[in-house]
Design a protein around this motif. Structure first.
Motif, PDB file in Angstrom:
ATOM      1  N   MET A   1      53.013  26.953  55.142  1.00 11.29           N
ATOM      2  CA  MET A   1      53.039  27.529  56.482  1.00 11.29           C
ATOM      3  C   MET A   1      52.659  29.006  56.481  1.00 11.29           C
ATOM      4  SD  MET A   1      53.436  24.857  58.097  1.00 11.29           S
ATOM      5  CE  MET A   1      53.309  25.657  59.699  1.00 11.29           C
ATOM      6  N   LEU A   2      52.961  29.726  55.407  1.00  9.82           N
ATOM      7  CA  LEU A   2      52.503  31.115  55.284  1.00  9.82           C
ATOM      8  C   LEU A   2      50.978  31.147  55.297  1.00  9.82           C
ATOM      9  CD1 LEU A   2      52.962  34.158  54.711  1.00  9.82           C
ATOM     10  CD2 LEU A   2      52.969  33.574  52.266  1.00  9.82           C
ATOM     11  N   THR A   3      50.373  30.207  54.615  1.00  5.09           N
ATOM     12  CA  THR A   3      48.916  30.125  54.570  1.00  5.09           C
ATOM     13  C   THR A   3      48.348  29.925  55.973  1.00  5.09           C
ATOM     14  OG1 THR A   3      48.986  29.229  52.319  1.00  5.09           O
ATOM     15  CG2 THR A   3      46.963  28.868  53.587  1.00  5.09           C
ATOM     16  N   LYS A   4      48.962  29.046  56.750  1.00  8.23           N
ATOM     17  CA  LYS A   4      48.506  28.812  58.121  1.00  8.23           C
ATOM     18  C   LYS A   4      48.715  30.061  58.984  1.00  8.23           C
ATOM     19  CE  LYS A   4      49.184  23.805  57.993  1.00  8.23           C
ATOM     20  NZ  LYS A   4      47.755  23.461  58.119  1.00  8.23           N
ATOM     21  N   ALA A   5      49.841  30.741  58.776  1.00  3.13           N
ATOM     22  CA  ALA A   5      50.102  31.969  59.535  1.00  3.13           C
ATOM     23  C   ALA A   5      49.069  33.045  59.199  1.00  3.13           C
ATOM     24  CB  ALA A   5      51.511  32.473  59.241  1.00  3.13           C
ATOM     25  N   MET A   6      48.731  33.165  57.918  1.00  4.25           N
ATOM     26  CA  MET A   6      47.701  34.124  57.512  1.00  4.25           C
ATOM     27  C   MET A   6      46.370  33.788  58.167  1.00  4.25           C
ATOM     28  SD  MET A   6      48.476  34.511  53.428  1.00  4.25           S
ATOM     29  CE  MET A   6      49.721  35.642  52.788  1.00  4.25           C
ATOM     30  N   ALA A   7      46.021  32.493  58.162  1.00  5.40           N
ATOM     31  CA  ALA A   7      44.765  32.060  58.770  1.00  5.40           C
ATOM     32  C   ALA A   7      44.743  32.390  60.262  1.00  5.40           C
ATOM     33  CB  ALA A   7      44.557  30.564  58.543  1.00  5.40           C
ATOM     34  N   ALA A   8      45.876  32.160  60.919  1.00  4.20           N
ATOM     35  CA  ALA A   8      45.961  32.398  62.362  1.00  4.20           C
ATOM     36  C   ALA A   8      45.780  33.871  62.717  1.00  4.20           C
ATOM     37  CB  ALA A   8      47.313  31.902  62.892  1.00  4.20           C
ATOM     38  N   GLU A   9      46.343  34.755  61.906  1.00  3.57           N
ATOM     39  CA  GLU A   9      46.306  36.179  62.231  1.00  3.57           C
ATOM     40  C   GLU A   9      45.096  36.910  61.662  1.00  3.57           C
ATOM     41  OE1 GLU A   9      49.750  38.559  61.976  1.00  3.57           O
ATOM     42  OE2 GLU A   9      51.134  36.949  62.542  1.00  3.57           O
ATOM     43  N   TRP A  10      44.589  36.438  60.537  1.00  6.53           N
ATOM     44  CA  TRP A  10      43.578  37.214  59.832  1.00  6.53           C
ATOM     45  C   TRP A  10      42.160  36.659  59.973  1.00  6.53           C
ATOM     46  CZ3 TRP A  10      46.804  37.584  54.655  1.00  6.53           C
ATOM     47  CH2 TRP A  10      47.939  38.361  54.900  1.00  6.53           C
ATOM     48  N   GLY A  11      42.017  35.489  60.592  1.00  3.84           N
ATOM     49  CA  GLY A  11      40.692  34.889  60.709  1.00  3.84           C
ATOM     50  C   GLY A  11      39.699  35.790  61.416  1.00  3.84           C
ATOM     51  N   GLU A  12      40.124  36.411  62.508  1.00  2.00           N
ATOM     52  CA  GLU A  12      39.209  37.265  63.271  1.00  2.00           C
ATOM     53  C   GLU A  12      38.866  38.553  62.528  1.00  2.00           C
ATOM     54  OE1 GLU A  12      41.082  38.174  66.957  1.00  2.00           O
ATOM     55  OE2 GLU A  12      42.728  39.297  66.055  1.00  2.00           O
ATOM     56  N   LEU A  13      39.581  38.807  61.424  1.00  2.00           N
ATOM     57  CA  LEU A  13      39.316  39.998  60.618  1.00  2.00           C
ATOM     58  C   LEU A  13      38.343  39.696  59.478  1.00  2.00           C
ATOM     59  CD1 LEU A  13      42.995  41.292  60.355  1.00  2.00           C
ATOM     60  CD2 LEU A  13      41.250  41.953  62.021  1.00  2.00           C
ATOM     61  N   GLY A  14      37.887  38.435  59.413  1.00  2.00           N
ATOM     62  CA  GLY A  14      36.945  38.050  58.368  1.00  2.00           C
ATOM     63  C   GLY A  14      37.609  37.582  57.091  1.00  2.00           C
ATOM     64  N   ILE A  15      38.909  37.293  57.167  1.00  2.00           N
ATOM     65  CA  ILE A  15      39.662  36.860  55.988  1.00  2.00           C
ATOM     66  C   ILE A  15      39.979  35.375  56.112  1.00  2.00           C
ATOM     67  CG2 ILE A  15      41.789  37.163  54.652  1.00  2.00           C
ATOM     68  CD1 ILE A  15      41.931  40.029  55.920  1.00  2.00           C
ATOM     69  N   GLN A  16      39.672  34.617  55.062  1.00  2.16           N
ATOM     70  CA  GLN A  16      40.058  33.214  55.028  1.00  2.16           C
ATOM     71  C   GLN A  16      41.258  33.051  54.089  1.00  2.16           C
ATOM     72  OE1 GLN A  16      36.331  33.772  54.285  1.00  2.16           O
ATOM     73  NE2 GLN A  16      36.531  34.073  56.488  1.00  2.16           N
ATOM     74  N   ALA A  17      42.267  32.330  54.549  1.00  2.00           N
ATOM     75  CA  ALA A  17      43.465  32.068  53.750  1.00  2.00           C
ATOM     76  C   ALA A  17      43.619  30.565  53.577  1.00  2.00           C
ATOM     77  CB  ALA A  17      44.702  32.648  54.433  1.00  2.00           C
ATOM     78  N   ASN A  18      43.698  30.131  52.336  1.00  2.00           N
ATOM     79  CA  ASN A  18      43.875  28.721  52.017  1.00  2.00           C
ATOM     80  C   ASN A  18      44.855  28.595  50.860  1.00  2.00           C
ATOM     81  OD1 ASN A  18      41.789  27.162  53.729  1.00  2.00           O
ATOM     82  ND2 ASN A  18      40.568  28.832  52.866  1.00  2.00           N
ATOM     83  N   ALA A  19      45.208  27.369  50.534  1.00  2.00           N
ATOM     84  CA  ALA A  19      46.154  27.139  49.444  1.00  2.00           C
ATOM     85  C   ALA A  19      45.686  25.981  48.579  1.00  2.00           C
ATOM     86  CB  ALA A  19      47.549  26.847  49.995  1.00  2.00           C
ATOM     87  N   ILE A  20      46.154  25.984  47.353  1.00  6.57           N
ATOM     88  CA  ILE A  20      45.926  24.881  46.418  1.00  6.57           C
ATOM     89  C   ILE A  20      47.296  24.305  46.063  1.00  6.57           C
ATOM     90  CG2 ILE A  20      45.050  24.211  44.148  1.00  6.57           C
ATOM     91  CD1 ILE A  20      43.183  26.646  44.281  1.00  6.57           C
ATOM     92  N   GLY A  21      47.399  22.985  46.098  1.00  3.74           N
ATOM     93  CA  GLY A  21      48.639  22.312  45.721  1.00  3.74           C
ATOM     94  C   GLY A  21      48.448  21.549  44.423  1.00  3.74           C
ATOM     95  N   PRO A  22      48.789  22.151  43.282  1.00  2.00           N
ATOM     96  CA  PRO A  22      48.633  21.434  42.009  1.00  2.00           C
ATOM     97  C   PRO A  22      49.611  20.266  41.909  1.00  2.00           C
ATOM     98  CG  PRO A  22      48.873  23.807  41.677  1.00  2.00           C
ATOM     99  CD  PRO A  22      49.280  23.517  43.088  1.00  2.00           C
ATOM    100  N   GLY A  23      49.167  19.213  41.232  1.00  2.23           N
ATOM    101  CA  GLY A  23      50.070  18.134  40.883  1.00  2.23           C
ATOM    102  C   GLY A  23      50.822  18.505  39.613  1.00  2.23           C
ATOM    103  N   TYR A  24      51.237  17.502  38.860  1.00  2.00           N
ATOM    104  CA  TYR A  24      51.953  17.763  37.615  1.00  2.00           C
ATOM    105  C   TYR A  24      50.952  18.173  36.537  1.00  2.00           C
ATOM    106  CZ  TYR A  24      56.350  16.196  39.511  1.00  2.00           C
ATOM    107  OH  TYR A  24      57.499  16.106  40.265  1.00  2.00           O
ATOM    108  N   MET A  25      51.061  19.435  36.116  1.00  2.05           N
ATOM    109  CA  MET A  25      50.115  20.026  35.181  1.00  2.05           C
ATOM    110  C   MET A  25      50.765  20.302  33.827  1.00  2.05           C
ATOM    111  SD  MET A  25      47.115  20.600  36.681  1.00  2.05           S
ATOM    112  CE  MET A  25      46.495  20.294  38.343  1.00  2.05           C
ATOM    113  N   ILE A  26      49.944  20.309  32.806  1.00  2.00           N
ATOM    114  CA  ILE A  26      50.413  20.618  31.453  1.00  2.00           C
ATOM    115  C   ILE A  26      50.529  22.137  31.340  1.00  2.00           C
ATOM    116  CG2 ILE A  26      49.901  20.441  28.992  1.00  2.00           C
ATOM    117  CD1 ILE A  26      48.257  17.921  29.659  1.00  2.00           C
TER     118      ILE A  26
END
Length: 254
Positions: free
Chosen positions: A167-192
Motif C-alpha cells: 500500500m505504501l507503493t500505491k500511495a507513492m504512485a498516487a502522489e508522485w506520478g505527476e512528478l515523473g516518479i514511478q513507484a512499484n514493488a517486487i514480491g519475492p517468493g521463497y528464495m535461497i
C-alpha cells in the motif's frame, strides 16, 4: 537504437545490499549499466561487497547507514548532494525477519520489524523522491513479499510490514506520478538466502515450499534481477503502483 532496458548514466541506491537479495539486484542493475550505491549497516561486509563488484568491472561505492535511523538517512542523502551524486533509482530492500507467535510477541520486537521493513522504505523513499521530483524523473522499487498478500503463522510483524509495503507503493504512485516518479514493488517468493537458511535446512519446510510452488523449487536471488532492471528502466515509464511477484507461481495456486 538504445535498448529501453539500458541503465547507463543512471545511479541506483539499493538498501540492504551487501548480501542476499539486495546484492543480487544491485549486480543486475550494474550489469544493465547503472552505477551502484551499496548500503548496509555492517561496514566490513559493505566494504567487501563494494570490492567484489568493483573487481567484476562495475561502478560501485558504499554508503554505510542504518535505514531505521532517520537522521542518518537524511545525512546520507545530504552527503550525496554535496558530492553532486543524484539517485535516479532507489531499491528499498533492507529488511529483517522475526518469528514468534503473536501471543508471545513483545511490542518492541513488533516495532523493530516494522521500523526496518516498512518505515525505512517511507523515510528513504521520501528523501530520494524529494530530489527526484526536482529533476522530474525517478524510479522507486520497494521489496514486498508473498506476505504482502497472504499471512503465515508466527511472522505477524513481517506480514503487516510487507502488506504495508504494497500500500505504501500505491500511495507513492498516487502522489508522485505527476512528478515523473514511478513507484512499484517486487514480491519475492521463497528464495535461497541467509535469512531463510534455517527454513531451507528444515526437511518438512523445504518439502512444503517445493510442493506448494509450481516451479517445485526455491528461487535464486539472481532471478529478481530481471524484474528489478525492468522496473528501473524506461521500459516501465507507464507502470506505477504495481507489485510483481517473482515466486515460481506460488501465489497463483491453491
Amino acid at each position: 537504437m538504445t535498448s529501453p532496458f539500458d541503465l547507463s548514466g543512471r545511479t541506483a541506491l539499493v538498501t540492504g545490499s551487501s548480501r542476499g537479495l539486495g546484492r543480487a539486484m544491485a549486480e543486475g542493475l550494474a550489469a544493465a549499466g547503472a552505477s551502484i550505491i551499496l548500503n548496509g549497516a555492517d561496514a566490513g561486509r559493505l566494504t567487501e561487497a563494494v570490492a567484489a563488484m568493483t573487481a567484476a568491472g562495475h561502478t560501485a561505492r558504499g554508503l554505510n547507514f542504518d535505514v531505521t535511523d532517520e537522521q542518518a538517512v537524511v545525512a546520507a542523502f545530504a552527503a550525496l548532494d554535496a558530492e553532486g551524486i543524484a539517485v535516479d533509482i532507489l531499491v528499498n530492500n533492507a529488511g529483517i525477519q522475526f518469528r514468534k507467535p503473536m501471543l508471545e510477541l513483545e511490542t518492541a520486537d513488533w516495532r523493530r520489524v516494522l521500523d526496518t521493513n516498512l518505515t525505512s522504505a517511507f523515510v528513504v523513499g521520501r528523501e530520494a523522491a524529494r530530489r527526484m521530483a526536482k529533476r522530474g524523473h525517478g524510479k522507486v522499487i520497494n521489496i514486498g513479499s508473498l506476505t504482502s498478500e497472504l499471512a503465515r503463522a508466527t511472522v505477524a510483524p513481517y506480514t503487516v510490514a510487507k502488506g504495508g509495503i504494497k500500500m505504501l507503493t500505491k500511495a507513492m504512485a498516487a502522489e508522485w506520478g505527476e512528478l515523473g516518479i514511478q513507484a512499484n514493488a517486487i514480491g519475492p517468493g521463497y528464495m535461497i538466502t541467509d535469512m531463510n537458511q534455517a527454513l531451507i535446512e528444515n526437511p518438512a519446510f523445504d518439502a512444503w515450499v517445493k510442493g506448494r510452488t509450481p516451479a517445485r523449487r526455491w528461487g535464486r536471488p539472481d532471478e529478481l534481477a530481471g524484474t528489478c532492471v525492468y522496473l528501473a528502466s524506461s521500459a516501465a515509464d507507464y507502470v506505477s503502483g504495481q507489485i510483481i511477484y517473482v515466486d515460481g507461481g506460488m501465489i497463483s495456486v491453491l
